[in-house]
Design a protein around this motif. Structure first.
Motif, PDB file in Angstrom:
ATOM      1  N   LEU A   1     -27.961   0.456-117.370  1.00 50.86           N
ATOM      2  CA  LEU A   1     -26.831   0.272-118.289  1.00 50.86           C
ATOM      3  C   LEU A   1     -25.574  -0.055-117.495  1.00 50.86           C
ATOM      4  N   THR A   2     -24.983  -1.219-117.794  1.00 48.35           N
ATOM      5  CA  THR A   2     -23.728  -1.612-117.166  1.00 48.35           C
ATOM      6  C   THR A   2     -22.634  -1.604-118.220  1.00 48.35           C
ATOM      7  N   VAL A   3     -21.564  -0.882-117.945  1.00 50.97           N
ATOM      8  CA  VAL A   3     -20.449  -0.751-118.868  1.00 50.97           C
ATOM      9  C   VAL A   3     -19.296  -1.626-118.380  1.00 50.97           C
ATOM     10  N   TYR A   4     -18.890  -2.586-119.211  1.00 52.35           N
ATOM     11  CA  TYR A   4     -17.781  -3.477-118.859  1.00 52.35           C
ATOM     12  C   TYR A   4     -16.496  -2.915-119.461  1.00 52.35           C
ATOM     13  N   GLN A   5     -15.622  -2.513-118.579  1.00 51.46           N
ATOM     14  CA  GLN A   5     -14.366  -1.867-118.983  1.00 51.46           C
ATOM     15  C   GLN A   5     -13.182  -2.767-118.672  1.00 51.46           C
ATOM     16  N   ARG A   6     -12.399  -3.063-119.714  1.00 49.49           N
ATOM     17  CA  ARG A   6     -11.147  -3.788-119.505  1.00 49.49           C
ATOM     18  C   ARG A   6      -9.995  -2.808-119.359  1.00 49.49           C
ATOM     19  N   THR A   7      -9.953  -1.810-120.241  1.00 48.58           N
ATOM     20  CA  THR A   7      -8.871  -0.826-120.235  1.00 48.58           C
ATOM     21  C   THR A   7      -9.464   0.571-120.318  1.00 48.58           C
ATOM     22  N   PRO A   8      -9.234   1.434-119.337  1.00 45.03           N
ATOM     23  CA  PRO A   8      -9.735   2.811-119.421  1.00 45.03           C
ATOM     24  C   PRO A   8      -9.118   3.533-120.622  1.00 45.03           C
ATOM     25  N   ILE A   9      -9.798   4.559-121.093  1.00 43.78           N
ATOM     26  CA  ILE A   9      -9.342   5.305-122.256  1.00 43.78           C
ATOM     27  C   ILE A   9      -9.161   6.777-121.882  1.00 43.78           C
ATOM     28  N   TRP A  10      -8.163   7.402-122.498  1.00 39.47           N
ATOM     29  CA  TRP A  10      -7.971   8.832-122.309  1.00 39.47           C
ATOM     30  C   TRP A  10      -9.050   9.578-123.093  1.00 39.47           C
ATOM     31  N   VAL A  11      -9.796  10.420-122.419  1.00 44.15           N
ATOM     32  CA  VAL A  11     -10.859  11.196-123.049  1.00 44.15           C
ATOM     33  C   VAL A  11     -10.618  12.675-122.766  1.00 44.15           C
ATOM     34  N   VAL A  12     -10.599  13.475-123.812  1.00 43.42           N
ATOM     35  CA  VAL A  12     -10.407  14.918-123.673  1.00 43.42           C
ATOM     36  C   VAL A  12     -11.656  15.632-124.164  1.00 43.42           C
ATOM     37  N   PRO A  13     -11.865  16.881-123.743  1.00 44.87           N
ATOM     38  CA  PRO A  13     -13.071  17.610-124.157  1.00 44.87           C
ATOM     39  C   PRO A  13     -13.146  17.773-125.674  1.00 44.87           C
ATOM     40  N   LYS A  14     -14.361  17.849-126.165  1.00 44.86           N
ATOM     41  CA  LYS A  14     -14.625  17.961-127.590  1.00 44.86           C
ATOM     42  C   LYS A  14     -15.172  19.355-127.900  1.00 44.86           C
ATOM     43  N   LEU A  15     -14.390  20.141-128.623  1.00 40.56           N
ATOM     44  CA  LEU A  15     -14.804  21.486-129.001  1.00 40.56           C
ATOM     45  C   LEU A  15     -15.579  21.397-130.305  1.00 40.56           C
ATOM     46  N   ASP A  16     -16.890  21.301-130.188  1.00 43.62           N
ATOM     47  CA  ASP A  16     -17.741  21.092-131.357  1.00 43.62           C
ATOM     48  C   ASP A  16     -18.747  22.225-131.475  1.00 43.62           C
ATOM     49  N   PHE A  17     -19.106  22.564-132.694  1.00 46.04           N
ATOM     50  CA  PHE A  17     -20.111  23.606-132.911  1.00 46.04           C
ATOM     51  C   PHE A  17     -20.717  23.435-134.293  1.00 46.04           C
ATOM     52  N   LYS A  18     -21.923  23.995-134.456  1.00 44.83           N
ATOM     53  CA  LYS A  18     -22.620  23.924-135.733  1.00 44.83           C
ATOM     54  C   LYS A  18     -22.100  24.997-136.679  1.00 44.83           C
ATOM     55  N   PHE A  19     -22.135  24.682-137.979  1.00 40.90           N
ATOM     56  CA  PHE A  19     -21.858  25.687-138.998  1.00 40.90           C
ATOM     57  C   PHE A  19     -23.178  26.341-139.400  1.00 40.90           C
ATOM     58  N   SER A  20     -23.220  27.644-139.341  1.00 33.31           N
ATOM     59  CA  SER A  20     -24.434  28.372-139.698  1.00 33.31           C
ATOM     60  C   SER A  20     -24.657  28.330-141.204  1.00 33.31           C
TER      61      SER A  20
ATOM     62  N   PRO B   1      -6.667   5.865-116.860  1.00 34.66           N
ATOM     63  CA  PRO B   1      -5.690   4.948-117.473  1.00 34.66           C
ATOM     64  C   PRO B   1      -4.393   4.908-116.675  1.00 34.66           C
ATOM     65  N   ASP B   2      -3.737   3.758-116.681  1.00 32.95           N
ATOM     66  CA  ASP B   2      -2.436   3.634-116.020  1.00 32.95           C
ATOM     67  C   ASP B   2      -1.306   3.546-117.032  1.00 32.95           C
ATOM     68  N   TYR B   3      -1.588   3.967-118.277  1.00 37.23           N
ATOM     69  CA  TYR B   3      -0.573   4.019-119.321  1.00 37.23           C
ATOM     70  C   TYR B   3      -0.481   5.446-119.839  1.00 37.23           C
ATOM     71  N   ASP B   4       0.578   5.751-120.570  1.00 36.26           N
ATOM     72  CA  ASP B   4       0.809   7.121-121.013  1.00 36.26           C
ATOM     73  C   ASP B   4      -0.175   7.547-122.095  1.00 36.26           C
ATOM     74  N   PHE B   5      -0.463   8.821-122.083  1.00 36.47           N
ATOM     75  CA  PHE B   5      -1.284   9.414-123.129  1.00 36.47           C
ATOM     76  C   PHE B   5      -0.592   9.193-124.478  1.00 36.47           C
ATOM     77  N   GLY B   6      -1.337   8.664-125.464  1.00 32.91           N
ATOM     78  CA  GLY B   6      -0.778   8.412-126.794  1.00 32.91           C
ATOM     79  C   GLY B   6      -0.510   6.956-127.077  1.00 32.91           C
ATOM     80  N   CYS B   7      -0.398   6.111-126.018  1.00 33.02           N
ATOM     81  CA  CYS B   7      -0.175   4.681-126.252  1.00 33.02           C
ATOM     82  C   CYS B   7      -1.350   4.059-126.990  1.00 33.02           C
ATOM     83  N   LYS B   8      -2.527   4.528-126.676  1.00 31.77           N
ATOM     84  CA  LYS B   8      -3.768   4.059-127.278  1.00 31.77           C
ATOM     85  C   LYS B   8      -4.475   5.278-127.846  1.00 31.77           C
ATOM     86  N   ARG B   9      -5.197   5.090-128.913  1.00 31.66           N
ATOM     87  CA  ARG B   9      -5.854   6.233-129.539  1.00 31.66           C
ATOM     88  C   ARG B   9      -6.765   6.934-128.537  1.00 31.66           C
TER      89      ARG B   9
END
Length: 495
Positions: free
Chosen positions: A197-216, A286-294
């Motif tokens: 798998l080769t990923v072609y990236q033009r612009t890096p994206i800000w990624v933060v951890p995802k706090l996910d869990f199942k509902f019982s 990313p070389d841009y500020d957090f929030g500029c891009k979703r």
């Protein structure tokens, strides 16, 4: 042939169109039709069904406030569940019988003599309506990349908005173009079985951890029996996301600037603990500020690049050949499948999604591009009587479309309530009210990351072709809903 006539025509059967239909029913309108080009309802949640598809807003928040769903399987539910929610809401509120599928709308023109909209369909038929509502969404027109040689590729090409459910990447050499929110979800899924798998990236994206869990099962029973418990959770997730938006967008005040830096630091730490290779980390930074891009949320995106069969290519693409991609650094990647996660043509093809001709022959798309992108309260436009555009400039409230729909439904309720009170049939926002609103939005955007932050390299769809950040409505959900309930009725000419 005599044109059918309706009280209202809604273009689009996604969550926006469904919400508008529910509001019309609440106000006593039944003679309306929803026209949609697809073969089922749900909008983007019907069109998109790629592997890994999930909502990136907690489903306690990503739902109509008046219709909580106690059956979500987890905090960040899958696309399949969101689509089922659309089905369930449409059935509960008797919306489905108003929908005509496989019906594409080409244009709409205001008939000044009859005070009606004449709506032209792709098959040449026309319908007439007193009120026109476009609910075509912000992400409805796929963007196809203009890459030299792409039509010569002999292998399989798949766009994420037209995913082939029969496709199996097992043993395949796959390339994916794009690293936006869709790709962040899809890449880890492709990596599970693809040989390479080769990923072609033009612009890096800000990624933060995802706090996910199942509902019982117990939690679901509690939600169903005592809906207030689910509303309490929603209050928390709403507040957290509202704060997240404020942190991401507001830069002019020292506190919010520091919080914004803190959010970017969270993403940096997430990247550091996921990837030990400093060169790879740098490529993904990313070389841009957090929030500029979703920004987006994932616990697996960064880690997938540490796998030996996953490669990040950020040098760019020179051309596509029949058996692969020639990269800008002179190397060539031989592939079997090309996946296009290239997003949507937001501004050129979506504002507006169809040709709209208003009073005095004003063309909405042409007017927006020759003046500025603008819409009063993100919903109405001068010179376009009896027209509501639910996907307009300054309409979208941050990360949650349902909050946008909530204030728009309240705006409709106030406006149509006044029409009924006066026995009137026509409304049009005044030039003065629209100008005041545009000035206020411009001032508020001036305090945001879009104006005072470093966004030059973000390539964000928040910015229109003129470089103005006119997609988001720069205010809190609470304030937007308050304005929708209290805006001066004198801002409209009602007759």
């Amino acid at each position: 042939m005599t044109s059918e006539q309706f009280d209202a025509v809604i273009v689009g059967a996604g969550f926006g169109g469904i919400g508008a239909a529910i509001q019309l029913k609440r106000m006593g309108y039944e003679n309306f039709v929803i026209l949609d080009r697809e073969d089922d309802l749900g909008g983007t949640w019907h069109v998109n069904h790629y592997p890994g598809l999930a909502v990136d807003v907690p489903t306690t928040t990503y739902s109509y406030f008046f219709e909580p769903n106690p059956n979500w399987s987890r905090l960040f539910s899958t696309g399949t569940e969101i689509k089922q929610y659309a089905n369930d809401v449409a059935d509960k509120y008797d919306v489905r019988r108003h929908i005509r599928f496989n019906t594409s709308v080409e244009s709409a023109r205001w008939d000044e003599e009859a005070d009606l909209w004449r709506v032209t369909l792709a098959d040449g038929a026309t319908v007439s309506t007193r009120y026109l509502i476009t609910a075509t969404g912000f992400l409805s027109q796929p963007h196809m990349p203009d890459i030299p040689g792409i039509t010569s590729f002999a292998g399989k090409i798949i766009h994420t908005t037209d995913w082939d459910d029969a496709y199996d990447p097992r043993g395949q050499r796959v390339a994916i173009i794009g690293t936006g929110a869709t790709a962040v979800q899809l890449i880890p899924e492709l990596a599970k079985t693809a040989a390479d798998l080769t990923v072609y990236q033009r612009t890096p994206i800000w990624v933060v951890p995802k706090l996910d869990f199942k509902f019982s099962a117990r939690a679901k029973r509690l939600f169903a029996r005592f809906p207030v418990t689910q509303r309490a959770i929603r209050a928390v997730t709403d507040a957290l996301y509202e704060f997240f938006i404020y942190v991401g967008l507001h830069h002019s005040k020292t506190l919010f600037r520091r919080l914004n830096i803190g959010a970017s630091d969270l993403a940096k730490m997430h990247r550091f603990f996921s990837i030990r290779d400093p060169e790879l980390r740098e490529q993904l930074t990313p070389d841009y500020d957090f929030g500029c891009k979703r920004p987006t949320f994932s616990n697996s995106y960064y880690r997938v690049f540490t796998k030996p069969h996953v490669h990040l290519q950020s040098s760019g693409i020179e051309r596509v050949e029949s058996d692969g991609i020639v990269n800008s650094d002179g190397t060539k990647t031989e592939i079997d499948t090309l996946v296009l996660a290239t997003g949507f043509d937001l501004w050129e093809a979506n504002f507006p999604a169809i040709e709209i001709i208003g009073r005095d022959g004003r063309n909405l798309g042409k007017w927006w591009r020759e003046t500025r992108f603008q819409a009063y309260q993100g919903i109405t436009v001068p010179h376009f009587p009896n027209y509501l555009s639910l996907a307009s400039p300054y309409a979208f409230l941050g990360l949650n479309f349902f909050n946008t729909m909530e204030y728009q439904m309240r705006h409709m309720d106030r406006l149509f309530g006044e029409l009924k009170r006066r026995g009137a049939t026509t409304f049009e926002v005044t030039e003065e009210a629209n100008a005041r609103y545009l000035d206020r939005m411009t001032e508020l955007i001036g305090d945001s990351v879009f104006a005072v932050g470093n966004c030059a390299t973000s390539r964000s769809y928040y910015f229109n072709p003129s470089g103005e950040a006119t997609l988001l409505r720069p205010m809190s959900t609470r304030n937007a809903i308050k304005e929708a309930s209290q805006y001066p009725l004198s801002d409209y000419r009602i007759a």
